[in-house]
Design a protein around this motif. Structure first.
Motif, PDB file in Angstrom:
ATOM      1  N   ASP A 180       0.829  -1.214   0.000  1.00 17.15           N
ATOM      2  CA  ASP A 180       0.000   0.000   0.000  1.00 17.15           C
ATOM      3  C   ASP A 180       0.863   1.264   0.000  1.00 17.15           C
ATOM      4  O   ASP A 180       0.552   2.235  -0.694  1.00 17.15           O
ATOM      5  CB  ASP A 180      -0.914   0.031   1.235  1.00 17.15           C
ATOM      6  N   ALA A 181       1.955   1.218   0.783  1.00 18.22           N
ATOM      7  CA  ALA A 181       2.842   2.395   0.844  1.00 18.22           C
ATOM      8  C   ALA A 181       3.483   2.620  -0.517  1.00 18.22           C
ATOM      9  O   ALA A 181       3.577   3.768  -0.989  1.00 18.22           O
ATOM     10  CB  ALA A 181       3.910   2.191   1.917  1.00 18.22           C
ATOM     11  N   ASP A 182       3.899   1.534  -1.175  1.00 19.05           N
ATOM     12  CA  ASP A 182       4.529   1.667  -2.503  1.00 19.05           C
ATOM     13  C   ASP A 182       3.536   2.243  -3.508  1.00 19.05           C
ATOM     14  O   ASP A 182       3.861   3.120  -4.299  1.00 19.05           O
ATOM     15  CB  ASP A 182       5.034   0.295  -3.009  1.00 19.05           C
TER      16      ASP A 182
ATOM     17  N   SER B 278       0.889   4.063  -2.907  1.00 19.94           N
ATOM     18  CA  SER B 278       0.576   5.446  -2.568  1.00 19.94           C
ATOM     19  C   SER B 278       1.677   6.386  -3.064  1.00 19.94           C
ATOM     20  O   SER B 278       1.403   7.454  -3.629  1.00 19.94           O
ATOM     21  CB  SER B 278       0.411   5.566  -1.060  1.00 19.94           C
ATOM     22  N   LYS B 279       2.919   5.955  -2.852  1.00 14.15           N
ATOM     23  CA  LYS B 279       4.046   6.791  -3.287  1.00 14.15           C
ATOM     24  C   LYS B 279       4.035   6.927  -4.814  1.00 14.15           C
ATOM     25  O   LYS B 279       4.246   8.010  -5.362  1.00 14.15           O
ATOM     26  CB  LYS B 279       5.354   6.139  -2.820  1.00 14.15           C
ATOM     27  N   ALA B 280       3.730   5.796  -5.497  1.00 12.86           N
ATOM     28  CA  ALA B 280       3.714   5.833  -6.960  1.00 12.86           C
ATOM     29  C   ALA B 280       2.590   6.747  -7.457  1.00 12.86           C
ATOM     30  O   ALA B 280       2.777   7.527  -8.389  1.00 12.86           O
ATOM     31  CB  ALA B 280       3.522   4.418  -7.507  1.00 12.86           C
ATOM     32  N   MET B 281       1.422   6.659  -6.838  1.00 13.83           N
ATOM     33  CA  MET B 281       0.288   7.451  -7.338  1.00 13.83           C
ATOM     34  C   MET B 281       0.382   8.927  -6.950  1.00 13.83           C
ATOM     35  O   MET B 281       0.167   9.811  -7.783  1.00 13.83           O
ATOM     36  CB  MET B 281      -1.037   6.874  -6.831  1.00 13.83           C
ATOM     37  N   HIS B 282       0.679   9.176  -5.671  1.00 16.05           N
ATOM     38  CA  HIS B 282       0.581  10.566  -5.172  1.00 16.05           C
ATOM     39  C   HIS B 282       1.916  11.291  -5.111  1.00 16.05           C
ATOM     40  O   HIS B 282       1.946  12.511  -4.959  1.00 16.05           O
ATOM     41  CB  HIS B 282      -0.058  10.575  -3.780  1.00 16.05           C
TER      42      HIS B 282
ATOM     43  N   ASP C 264      -2.616   5.457   2.972  1.00 15.91           N
ATOM     44  CA  ASP C 264      -1.310   6.075   3.259  1.00 15.91           C
ATOM     45  C   ASP C 264      -1.260   7.553   2.881  1.00 15.91           C
ATOM     46  O   ASP C 264      -0.608   8.355   3.564  1.00 15.91           O
ATOM     47  CB  ASP C 264      -0.201   5.341   2.490  1.00 15.91           C
ATOM     48  N   TYR C 265      -1.923   7.901   1.799  1.00 16.77           N
ATOM     49  CA  TYR C 265      -1.916   9.307   1.350  1.00 16.77           C
ATOM     50  C   TYR C 265      -2.573  10.192   2.407  1.00 16.77           C
ATOM     51  O   TYR C 265      -2.066  11.257   2.760  1.00 16.77           O
ATOM     52  CB  TYR C 265      -2.648   9.403   0.007  1.00 16.77           C
TER      53      TYR C 265
END
Ligand SMILES: CC(C)=CCC[C@@H](C)[C@H]1CC[C@H]2C3=C(CC[C@]12C)[C@@]1(C)CC[C@H](O)C[C@@H]1CC3
Length: 379
Positions: A15-17, A19-23, A160-161
């Motif tokens: 989920d963290a990965d 979120s980082k990729a999207m946001h 996460d975001y």
């Protein structure tokens, strides 16, 4: 109390990965920059994962198998809903993702804060208490209640975001010593048992596949004698599941608001009692005879216009406002400025708005069923 639905295995790294990729990097500048800077492939993936549960079932008719699949995957569904909706919410509503009652002449943000204070007051949150906020969004209510009650709050969130934004806002507000945010699924909490003095949930537990499931988790982490306060989203006693029109309204709310399944007031009360709570207070605040209804910002009806800022709040929900938004977001998506799926997400929010207003007007739905319940001192 364990929910009957088989839960998804949590995977915080995945989920963290994502979120980082999207946001990307969380920015402080606000919605527009955040909205435009999304990764296109990740946004398209979030939209695909979210809408696969609804496309073809807009009328509320579906097989039991499809419904069970949606319930089982509620955590992914909700996470992606908020991956798509968080920036739109922040821009179009603010940092407290909930409804409230309005007094004539009262400013929007003041009414929102008062709704939060009211819950803290009804629960009796005292200075120094350690409180859990279940489904804390970007932390608007937690910041307000921490200031109002002088308590310490842990916000639990599956997205996460939102956690990154809540952490950033708490720091900006100088509240990092009173607030902390934790990633997790509220159906499988990993907090120590009997560890919180109080728990509240503001329009969040409706995302659960089973109210008894999430209330059972809350009961578990509350100290004996501790208090739970909730503003719950529920269908009222007027809702008739055999009425196709009622089902359409319920489905519009579910689809546009990331809710796997919404239930009636009686099921909420039963769930609270089943897991062991003693109910101290219950009231549908939407049932009070307010001259300005809770859904007025979504109704697009100029008769509710009472201030300068209302012209924008109400205007954007009129037919003209919505049509403009639809084509503008569509055009931005086509030229690759807005993220993939942005128009579909914006359109589904408009569907949600219509269904919420219709559900409110017909008294089939409430977003503010207030219940205050206590874990017995000797459970
Ligand atoms: C989903 C749950 C359980 C709670 C959130 C409640 C509200 C904060 C949202 C429900 C519908 C949302 C819409 C908007 C903001 C947030 C809500 C009121 C918009 C006004 C955002 C701006 C868009 O242009 C229109 C949206 C309509 C729905």
């Amino acid at each position: 109390m364990v929910a009957a639905t088989k839960l998804e295995q949590e995977n915080h790294q995945r989920d963290a990965d994502f979120s980082k990729a999207m946001h990307g990097q969380v920015n402080e500048t606000g919605y527009f920059a955040g909205f435009m800077g999304k990764d296109k492939a990740a946004s398209a993936e979030a939209a695909k994962e979210y809408f696969k549960h609804w496309d073809g079932f807009e009328d509320g008719n579906e097989t039991e198998e499809e419904k069970q699949k949606r319930l089982a995957e509620y955590a992914t569904l909700t996470r992606h809903y908020y991956n798509l909706a968080t920036d739109l919410y922040e821009n179009g509503w603010g940092q407290s993702f909930h409804f409230c009652r309005f007094y004539p002449g009262e400013a929007f943000n003041q009414a929102i804060a008062r709704h939060e204070h009211f819950l803290a007051l009804k629960m009796g949150i005292k200075p120094g208490m350690h409180v859990l906020d279940v489904g804390c969004g970007v932390g608007g209510p937690a910041r307000e209640i921490a200031r109002f009650s002088d308590c310490k709050i842990t916000g639990l969130n599956n997205n996460d975001y939102q956690i990154a934004r809540a952490t950033m806002y708490a720091h900006k507000a100088g509240l990092s010593n009173q607030l902390r945010f934790a990633k997790g699924d509220f159906m499988q909490m990993s907090f120590e048992e009997n560890s919180f003095d109080a728990v509240y949930a503001i329009e969040a537990t409706v995302h659960a596949p089973s109210l008894a499931g999430v209330y059972g988790q809350i009961f578990k982490v509350l100290k004996p004698g501790g208090v739970f306060g909730v503003y719950e989203w529920l269908m009222t006693e007027n809702y008739d599941d055999s009425d196709a029109d009622h089902r359409r309204i319920r489905r519009g709310i579910e689809l546009g608001d990331g809710i796997a399944q919404m239930v009636r007031i009686e099921e909420c009360i039963k769930a609270l009692k089943t897991v062991g709570f003693e109910i101290e207070y219950q009231e549908d605040l939407a049932d009070r005879p307010d001259p300005i209804p809770w859904y007025y910002p979504l109704a697009g009806n100029m008769k509710y216009c009472a201030s300068l800022s209302d012209i924008f709040t109400i205007g954007r929900m009129t037919w003209v406002g919505r049509t403009l938004a639809h084509y503008l977001v569509g055009a931005l998506e086509t030229v690759g400025v807005a993220p993939q799926g942005a128009r579909k997400a914006a359109d589904s929010l408009a569907t949600a708005a219509d269904a919420l207003v219709e559900g409110g007007e017909k008294k089939l739905f409430t977003p503010m069923y207030l219940a205050v319940a206590r874990k017995p001192a000797n459970p």
